[in-house]
Design an enzyme around this catalytic site. Structure first.
Site, PDB file in Angstrom:
ATOM      1  N   ASN A 172     -56.359   0.316  32.600  1.00 27.82           N
ATOM      2  CA  ASN A 172     -55.914   1.402  31.742  1.00 27.82           C
ATOM      3  C   ASN A 172     -54.581   2.021  32.389  1.00 27.82           C
ATOM      4  O   ASN A 172     -54.649   2.714  33.325  1.00 27.82           O
ATOM      5  CB  ASN A 172     -56.768   2.511  31.614  1.00 27.82           C
ATOM      6  CG  ASN A 172     -57.891   2.233  30.834  1.00 27.82           C
ATOM      7  OD1 ASN A 172     -57.861   2.005  29.664  1.00 27.82           O
ATOM      8  ND2 ASN A 172     -59.054   1.743  31.397  1.00 27.82           N
ATOM      9  N   GLU A 173     -53.394   1.081  31.958  1.00 29.81           N
ATOM     10  CA  GLU A 173     -52.220   1.692  32.847  1.00 29.81           C
ATOM     11  C   GLU A 173     -51.519   3.115  32.239  1.00 29.81           C
ATOM     12  O   GLU A 173     -52.063   3.705  31.277  1.00 29.81           O
ATOM     13  CB  GLU A 173     -51.125   0.745  32.177  1.00 29.81           C
ATOM     14  CG  GLU A 173     -51.342  -0.892  32.794  1.00 29.81           C
ATOM     15  CD  GLU A 173     -51.438  -1.252  34.067  1.00 29.81           C
ATOM     16  OE1 GLU A 173     -51.449  -0.095  34.953  1.00 29.81           O
ATOM     17  OE2 GLU A 173     -51.153  -2.275  34.653  1.00 29.81           O
ATOM     18  N   PRO A 174     -50.598   3.595  33.019  1.00 29.20           N
ATOM     19  CA  PRO A 174     -50.045   4.978  32.586  1.00 29.20           C
ATOM     20  C   PRO A 174     -49.789   4.672  31.255  1.00 29.20           C
ATOM     21  O   PRO A 174     -49.237   3.846  30.442  1.00 29.20           O
ATOM     22  CB  PRO A 174     -48.719   5.147  33.593  1.00 29.20           C
ATOM     23  CG  PRO A 174     -49.244   4.170  34.706  1.00 29.20           C
ATOM     24  CD  PRO A 174     -49.908   3.011  34.357  1.00 29.20           C
ATOM     25  N   SER A 176     -52.088   5.325  28.801  1.00 20.76           N
ATOM     26  CA  SER A 176     -53.322   5.082  28.108  1.00 20.76           C
ATOM     27  C   SER A 176     -53.919   6.453  27.811  1.00 20.76           C
ATOM     28  O   SER A 176     -53.712   7.267  28.558  1.00 20.76           O
ATOM     29  CB  SER A 176     -54.492   4.366  29.176  1.00 20.76           C
ATOM     30  OG  SER A 176     -53.996   3.181  29.539  1.00 20.76           O
ATOM     31  N   THR A 191     -48.436  -3.278  38.547  1.00 15.97           N
ATOM     32  CA  THR A 191     -49.721  -3.897  38.622  1.00 15.97           C
ATOM     33  C   THR A 191     -49.522  -5.448  38.631  1.00 15.97           C
ATOM     34  O   THR A 191     -50.324  -6.160  39.614  1.00 15.97           O
ATOM     35  CB  THR A 191     -50.260  -3.561  37.411  1.00 15.97           C
ATOM     36  OG1 THR A 191     -50.613  -2.258  37.213  1.00 15.97           O
ATOM     37  CG2 THR A 191     -51.846  -4.234  37.386  1.00 15.97           C
TER      38      THR A 191
END
Ligand code: F6R
Length: 653
Positions: A172-174, A176, A191
């Protein structure tokens, strides 16, 4: 002075109580990742056993990455030695790259089998990892089904998490959302850059992954997040002490009623209770704490140390220090002088000078110096200016290149060299079957190599030769004889993979032999105490163990080892904090330029290297920025203005 971490399983007993004012997620800090992992593994084991006792399955949410490996290792140990059974465990992994074949070297399916499942008695059908082999149009239905499966199993009893440098949990990347569920996610650049180490470069790194969502994670009854090493310190501080924000998805855990962060001291280092403990609780004002507080005050108020007033101390939570030591004037002068005494242009000691307040002894005038370089370029990158001064000032300088550094050479670079040798030999009819075959075999392998192939020995050899040549070139450039370059090829490194073996007896023996051969008065080592998985840390452990053994063998002054000082430079990208520095070696603009040219000798590490990581700059740029920053910090504290500085801490363990 750097103290070794206390080996205890108890969480760090710092000013925890009042830290609660700042910390919005319960956080346990341990001396090291091992002790922390043991505590987490025991919690998981207790839960499994409790569920067994109730005749129920235990539903675990599991993570991959470097952080949980030590937890899995402890669980395996408990299975083997204490009979911990996994028969009632049902697990769901957080994520998988997309697309990804399960047997690929980088697949999380494979990771979980190698790190845990193949070593315990979990039934084959009980573990689930998102499927990276689906076609894109199948993913949405799969994701829904994955969440449903978890719900049908009764929900997660326990979710284990790591954290990305950008705050991601799972993938869950920034950005999300807190209500996101399992889905396909585009990976953030940072990432991918971090993962590129496992994929042999950014272009080969997947752009997507299937990940459990934030809501799926928050639905777990218990969530434990792990973080080791100083790289994680900023993101941990913002997740624990900052506001809840989608720019740092780990901060969502502030909303969970039963979340815990389990971190080591390095990952905790940006928390208020570590950075400015006097703001959190009463502290013991020893000299180290005094230096830390005064430099902090000076930096934060942007005032040179000698201009700090009583009022500055009182207004900024440092009045206790004032009460203990008297007026600001005296404290300022004391700390200023201590910092002043760390600066020296004579890293090997200044001959015929009073050395009472100098970092190094004046005698012997000509010292034997052994610089340990974990990879073939750390010597010049991290302490090139000091290396040059030691040589120019007439010391007998040797370098111990600890590992071959072979995995960091790009395939096309290796092919260029292999082709050269093969063509050269053909052209001149040189018949040296052994050597020619190595290069021929390496070249042939490279022409058909697949992404998932591990390098064959011949190719690793060629890559090692390339890096050795570069290291020799740097030595010539700095001005030491090539015989003073010692290539140790420590065996722990030679796996052909990013993942290395643990430190072994052979590594320690090779290190002891070199130290005994040189009998140095000074050792320089890369002091990356905080990177639990890195090559640098293993290299440091080998040196410290070797030094301890050699000292123990004969504690009398007759033993050269008892007269040998060990200086630690920072090998990776961080620098020592200013209050920790015990020797700062200044560099003039010309010396900075010379160091840059020395770094350029490592041609295989220029222009988009294999292990670039998240920082896209070249090594010389990173080194210069770091050395300039140290100099500018000294200057802002009110000390002289230098172009750049290299910093060291003495190890007295
Ligand atoms: C792994 C995962 C990721 C990692 C994170 C930290 O399943 O979902 O969120 O936990 O990238 O990785 P390491 O532990 O390698 O620093």
């Amino acid at each position: 002075m750097i103290a070794e971490p206390a080996h205890t399983d108890a969480p760090f007993s710092g000013p925890l109580q009042s830290a609660i004012t700042y910390e919005k997620i319960p956080t346990n800090i341990y001396a090291d990742a091992k002790a922390a992992s043991r505590a987490v593994a025991h919690e998981i084991a207790d839960l499994i056993r409790q569920r067994q006792g109730e005749g129920k399955p235990c539903i675990l949410g599991l993570a991959t990455g470097s952080s949980p490996k030590t937890v899995y290792a402890e669980l395996i140990r408990m299975h083997r030695e204490e009979g911990l059974s996994f028969r009632n465990v049902v697990s769901f992994n957080l994520d998988e790259y997309f697309p990804m074949e399960p047997d690929s070297l980088q697949s999380y399916w494979r990771f979980m089998r190698e790190q845990l499942f193949d070593h315990v008695d979990i039934p084959a059908g009980n573990y689930h990892v998102p499927d990276g082999t689906l076609s894109p149009d199948q993913v949405a239905a799969f994701a829904k089904q994955y969440d449903q499966q978890i719900a049908d199993a009764g929900g997660l009893d326990f979710q284990l998490l790591g954290i990305g440098g950008n705050g991601h949990i799972g993938f869950n990347e920034p950005g999300s959302l807190i209500n996101s569920h399992t889905r396909l996610m585009m990976l953030d650049h940072s990432t991918r850059a971090a993962a590129s180490v496992d994929f042999g470069g950014l272009p080969r790194t997947p752009r997507k992954a299937i990940t459990m969502g934030v809501a799926s994670i928050l639905a777990a009854k218990r969530v434990v997040l792990l973080a080791w090493g100083e790289r994680k310190a900023p993101v941990i501080a913002s997740a624990v002490e900052g506001t809840v924000t989608e720019t740092n998805p780990a901060s969502y855990l502030q909303t969970h009623p039963n979340a815990l962060f389990v971190i080591d001291e390095a990952a905790a280092s940006d928390l208020t209770r570590m950075r400015t403990p006097w703001l959190v609780d009463s502290v013991t004002w020893d000299n180290a704490m005094k230096k830390k507080a005064v430099t902090y005050l000076s930096m934060t108020l942007q005032k040179p140390i000698l201009k700090l007033t009583d009022r500055d101390y009182n207004d900024n939570g440092v009045s206790d220090l004032l009460a203990q030591y008297g007026q600001a004037y005296d404290i300022n002068i004391d700390v200023f002088n201590q910092l002043q005494h760390t600066i020296t242009g004579w890293p090997g000691g200044k001959p015929n000078a009073d050395d009472t307040n100098r970092p190094e002894r004046a005698l012997p005038e000509r010292k034997r110096v052994l610089i340990f370089s974990p990879h073939p370029d750390d010597d010049i990158i991290s302490m090139g200016g000091t290396f040059q001064r030691l040589v120019d000032q007439g010391h007998d300088v040797h370098v111990g290149y600890q590992t071959s550094g072979n995995i960091a050479v790009a395939d096309d670079e290796a092919l260029r060299f292999a082709d050269f040798v093969v063509d050269f030999n053909k052209q001149f009819g040189i018949d040296s079957p052994g050597a020619t075959h190595i290069f021929q075999d390496a070249a042939a392998f490279l022409r058909t190599k697949k992404d998932s192939d591990r390098d064959i020995d011949e190719l690793r050899y060629v890559k090692g030769v390339i890096r050795r040549g570069e290291a020799k070139s740097t030595c010539r450039f700095v001005g030491i004889p090539v015989e003073n370059a010692h290539f140790m090829n420590l065996p722990f490194y030679e796996t052909g993979k990013v993942e290395k073996k643990p430190l072994g007896e052979a590594d320690i023996q090779i290190t002891m032999e070199l130290i005994e051969k040189i009998k140095p008065h000074q050792i320089y080592a890369a002091g990356d105490l905080a990177d639990p998985h890195g090559t640098h840390k293993v290299c440091l452990d080998a040196i410290l163990e070797a030094v301890k053994r050699l000292r123990r063998a004969d504690p009398t002054p007759a033993n050269f080892m008892n007269d040998c000082w060990v200086w630690l430079y920072r090998g990776a990208w961080a620098e020592w904090d200013i209050h920790e520095i015990e020797m700062a070696v200044p560099m003039s603009p010309d010396q900075v330029m010379k160091k840059r040219l020395g770094i350029f000798k490592h041609q295989s590490q220029k222009d988009g290297v294999v292990y670039q990581g998240t920082d896209a700059r070249e090594f010389w740029q990173r080194a210069e920025e770091r050395n300039r920053t140290t100099a500018s910090r000294y200057n802002r504290l009110g000390l002289a203005e230098y172009e750049a500085m290299e910093a060291f801490v003495r190890w007295k363990g």
